[in-house]
Scaffold this motif. Structure first.
Motif, PDB file in Angstrom:
ATOM      1  N   MET A   1      54.089  44.992  28.606  1.00  0.00           N
ATOM      2  CA  MET A   1      54.150  45.147  27.157  1.00  0.00           C
ATOM      3  C   MET A   1      54.553  46.576  26.799  1.00  0.00           C
ATOM      4  SD  MET A   1      50.927  42.833  25.979  1.00  0.00           S
ATOM      5  CE  MET A   1      51.606  42.638  24.345  1.00  0.00           C
ATOM      6  N   GLY A   2      55.606  47.076  27.425  1.00  0.00           N
ATOM      7  CA  GLY A   2      56.056  48.440  27.198  1.00  0.00           C
ATOM      8  C   GLY A   2      55.522  49.359  28.272  1.00  0.00           C
ATOM      9  N   CYS A   3      56.095  50.544  28.363  1.00  0.00           N
ATOM     10  CA  CYS A   3      55.636  51.496  29.365  1.00  0.00           C
ATOM     11  C   CYS A   3      55.686  52.898  28.796  1.00  0.00           C
ATOM     12  CB  CYS A   3      56.485  51.407  30.618  1.00  0.00           C
ATOM     13  SG  CYS A   3      55.811  52.358  31.980  1.00  0.00           S
ATOM     14  N   PRO A   4      54.583  53.547  28.526  1.00  0.00           N
ATOM     15  CA  PRO A   4      53.259  52.934  28.657  1.00  0.00           C
ATOM     16  C   PRO A   4      53.027  51.923  27.546  1.00  0.00           C
ATOM     17  CG  PRO A   4      53.031  55.134  27.756  1.00  0.00           C
ATOM     18  CD  PRO A   4      54.499  54.927  28.056  1.00  0.00           C
ATOM     19  N   GLY A   5      52.082  51.047  27.795  1.00  0.00           N
ATOM     20  CA  GLY A   5      51.779  50.015  26.817  1.00  0.00           C
ATOM     21  C   GLY A   5      50.364  49.514  26.963  1.00  0.00           C
ATOM     22  N   LEU A   6      49.977  48.653  26.051  1.00  0.00           N
ATOM     23  CA  LEU A   6      48.661  48.019  26.069  1.00  0.00           C
ATOM     24  C   LEU A   6      48.638  47.014  27.215  1.00  0.00           C
ATOM     25  CD1 LEU A   6      45.963  47.771  24.560  1.00  0.00           C
ATOM     26  CD2 LEU A   6      47.015  45.988  23.171  1.00  0.00           C
ATOM     27  N   VAL A   7      47.678  47.166  28.133  1.00  0.00           N
ATOM     28  CA  VAL A   7      47.701  46.358  29.343  1.00  0.00           C
ATOM     29  C   VAL A   7      46.338  45.768  29.685  1.00  0.00           C
ATOM     30  CG1 VAL A   7      49.654  47.534  30.392  1.00  0.00           C
ATOM     31  CG2 VAL A   7      47.356  48.416  30.759  1.00  0.00           C
ATOM     32  N   GLY A   8      46.391  44.730  30.478  1.00  0.00           N
ATOM     33  CA  GLY A   8      45.210  44.122  31.066  1.00  0.00           C
ATOM     34  C   GLY A   8      45.515  43.839  32.519  1.00  0.00           C
ATOM     35  N   THR A   9      44.472  43.602  33.288  1.00  0.00           N
ATOM     36  CA  THR A   9      44.667  43.268  34.693  1.00  0.00           C
ATOM     37  C   THR A   9      44.090  41.888  34.965  1.00  0.00           C
ATOM     38  OG1 THR A   9      42.563  44.180  35.456  1.00  0.00           O
ATOM     39  CG2 THR A   9      44.457  45.672  35.416  1.00  0.00           C
ATOM     40  N   GLY A  10      44.577  41.278  35.989  1.00  0.00           N
ATOM     41  CA  GLY A  10      44.018  40.031  36.483  1.00  0.00           C
ATOM     42  C   GLY A  10      43.913  40.146  37.983  1.00  0.00           C
ATOM     43  N   ARG A  11      42.758  39.819  38.527  1.00  0.00           N
ATOM     44  CA  ARG A  11      42.560  39.951  39.964  1.00  0.00           C
ATOM     45  C   ARG A  11      41.757  38.775  40.504  1.00  0.00           C
ATOM     46  NH1 ARG A  11      46.349  42.545  39.715  1.00  0.00           N
ATOM     47  NH2 ARG A  11      46.570  44.763  40.004  1.00  0.00           N
ATOM     48  N   VAL A  12      41.961  38.528  41.783  1.00  0.00           N
ATOM     49  CA  VAL A  12      41.241  37.493  42.502  1.00  0.00           C
ATOM     50  C   VAL A  12      40.668  38.145  43.755  1.00  0.00           C
ATOM     51  CG1 VAL A  12      41.417  35.283  43.699  1.00  0.00           C
ATOM     52  CG2 VAL A  12      42.869  35.746  41.706  1.00  0.00           C
ATOM     53  N   LEU A  13      39.357  38.006  43.970  1.00  0.00           N
ATOM     54  CA  LEU A  13      38.739  38.466  45.208  1.00  0.00           C
ATOM     55  C   LEU A  13      38.558  37.251  46.102  1.00  0.00           C
ATOM     56  CD1 LEU A  13      35.955  40.849  43.850  1.00  0.00           C
ATOM     57  CD2 LEU A  13      38.262  41.439  44.587  1.00  0.00           C
ATOM     58  N   ARG A  14      39.037  37.360  47.339  1.00  0.00           N
ATOM     59  CA  ARG A  14      38.944  36.259  48.297  1.00  0.00           C
ATOM     60  C   ARG A  14      38.296  36.756  49.582  1.00  0.00           C
ATOM     61  NH1 ARG A  14      43.007  32.278  46.848  1.00  0.00           N
ATOM     62  NH2 ARG A  14      44.450  33.162  45.344  1.00  0.00           N
ATOM     63  N   ASP A  15      37.691  35.835  50.318  1.00  0.00           N
ATOM     64  CA  ASP A  15      37.171  36.208  51.622  1.00  0.00           C
ATOM     65  C   ASP A  15      38.294  36.109  52.651  1.00  0.00           C
ATOM     66  OD1 ASP A  15      37.428  33.528  52.366  1.00  0.00           O
ATOM     67  OD2 ASP A  15      35.272  33.144  52.330  1.00  0.00           O
ATOM     68  N   SER A  16      37.958  36.371  53.911  1.00  0.00           N
ATOM     69  CA  SER A  16      38.978  36.407  54.958  1.00  0.00           C
ATOM     70  C   SER A  16      39.632  35.050  55.209  1.00  0.00           C
ATOM     71  CB  SER A  16      38.368  36.927  56.262  1.00  0.00           C
ATOM     72  OG  SER A  16      37.318  36.077  56.676  1.00  0.00           O
ATOM     73  N   ARG A  17      38.998  33.967  54.752  1.00  0.00           N
ATOM     74  CA  ARG A  17      39.582  32.636  54.902  1.00  0.00           C
ATOM     75  C   ARG A  17      40.395  32.218  53.683  1.00  0.00           C
ATOM     76  NH1 ARG A  17      34.317  32.398  56.260  1.00  0.00           N
ATOM     77  NH2 ARG A  17      33.863  31.272  54.356  1.00  0.00           N
ATOM     78  N   GLY A  18      40.435  33.074  52.673  1.00  0.00           N
ATOM     79  CA  GLY A  18      41.185  32.763  51.466  1.00  0.00           C
ATOM     80  C   GLY A  18      40.358  32.112  50.370  1.00  0.00           C
ATOM     81  N   LYS A  19      39.068  31.909  50.608  1.00  0.00           N
ATOM     82  CA  LYS A  19      38.188  31.302  49.607  1.00  0.00           C
ATOM     83  C   LYS A  19      38.002  32.270  48.441  1.00  0.00           C
ATOM     84  CE  LYS A  19      33.452  29.865  48.810  1.00  0.00           C
ATOM     85  NZ  LYS A  19      32.089  29.919  49.331  1.00  0.00           N
ATOM     86  N   VAL A  20      38.174  31.778  47.228  1.00  0.00           N
ATOM     87  CA  VAL A  20      38.023  32.617  46.035  1.00  0.00           C
ATOM     88  C   VAL A  20      36.547  32.952  45.839  1.00  0.00           C
ATOM     89  CG1 VAL A  20      38.282  32.711  43.530  1.00  0.00           C
ATOM     90  CG2 VAL A  20      40.081  31.674  44.927  1.00  0.00           C
ATOM     91  N   LEU A  21      36.240  34.248  45.757  1.00  0.00           N
ATOM     92  CA  LEU A  21      34.885  34.717  45.497  1.00  0.00           C
ATOM     93  C   LEU A  21      34.693  35.057  44.024  1.00  0.00           C
ATOM     94  CD1 LEU A  21      34.495  37.169  48.507  1.00  0.00           C
ATOM     95  CD2 LEU A  21      33.792  34.774  48.381  1.00  0.00           C
ATOM     96  N   CYS A  22      35.748  35.563  43.404  1.00  0.00           N
ATOM     97  CA  CYS A  22      35.632  36.040  42.031  1.00  0.00           C
ATOM     98  C   CYS A  22      37.020  36.112  41.409  1.00  0.00           C
ATOM     99  CB  CYS A  22      34.997  37.433  42.061  1.00  0.00           C
ATOM    100  SG  CYS A  22      34.937  38.289  40.484  1.00  0.00           S
ATOM    101  N   THR A  23      37.097  35.782  40.132  1.00  0.00           N
ATOM    102  CA  THR A  23      38.316  36.050  39.357  1.00  0.00           C
ATOM    103  C   THR A  23      37.913  36.909  38.177  1.00  0.00           C
ATOM    104  OG1 THR A  23      38.078  34.063  37.996  1.00  0.00           O
ATOM    105  CG2 THR A  23      39.419  33.871  39.994  1.00  0.00           C
TER     106      THR A  23
END
Length: 132
Positions: A1-23
């Motif tokens: 949304m521009g640079c610099p701009g108003l931003v948000g992040t999205g992340r996924v935490l996974r374990d070593s097998r790929g199982k989602v722990l947290c979004t």
């Protein structure tokens, strides 16, 4: 949304097998692209440190920013505005034990990009832990 701009992040935490722990997705203000990536890594570290059951486990934090990963892994400190956040990340990584930050291309993080886009489309911040 521009640079610099108003931003948000999205992340996924996974374990070593790929199982989602947290979004999570959150608003982080007005920043340039490098700061956004560094803040996203910092937030992932903070989340891991906040959960006692994750401290001491092997954690890999994956980012699609070669620059941010390089700075966090002791290849410089970015500009002055990045210094404190990078030092905070390095401190969290030491506290977490066998943790590391690695680079992976943007194509591999479609879920994270979707979460960040949802935030930018007006959704509220979110943090969802799965059963650990």
């Amino acid at each position: 949304m521009g640079c610099p701009g108003l931003v948000g992040t999205g992340r996924v935490l996974r374990d070593s097998r790929g199982k989602v722990l947290c979004t999570f997705s959150d608003h982080i203000g007005i920043h340039d692209a490098n700061m956004v990536e560094i803040l996203a890594i910092a937030r992932a570290c903070e989340l891991c440190v906040s959960r006692p059951e994750l401290v001491g486990r092997d954690i890999a934090i994956v980012s699609d920013s070669k620059v941010a990963v390089s700075w966090v892994n002791n290849d410089g400190i970015g500009t002055l505005k990045h210094v404190q956040t990078i030092y905070d990340i390095r401190s969290h990584l030491r506290d977490m034990g066998q943790s590391l930050v690695i680079y992976n291309s943007r194509a591999s993080n479609s879920v994270s990009n979707l979460l960040a886009k949802k935030w930018s489309d007006g959704y509220e911040d979110s943090l969802i832990w799965k059963d650990l």
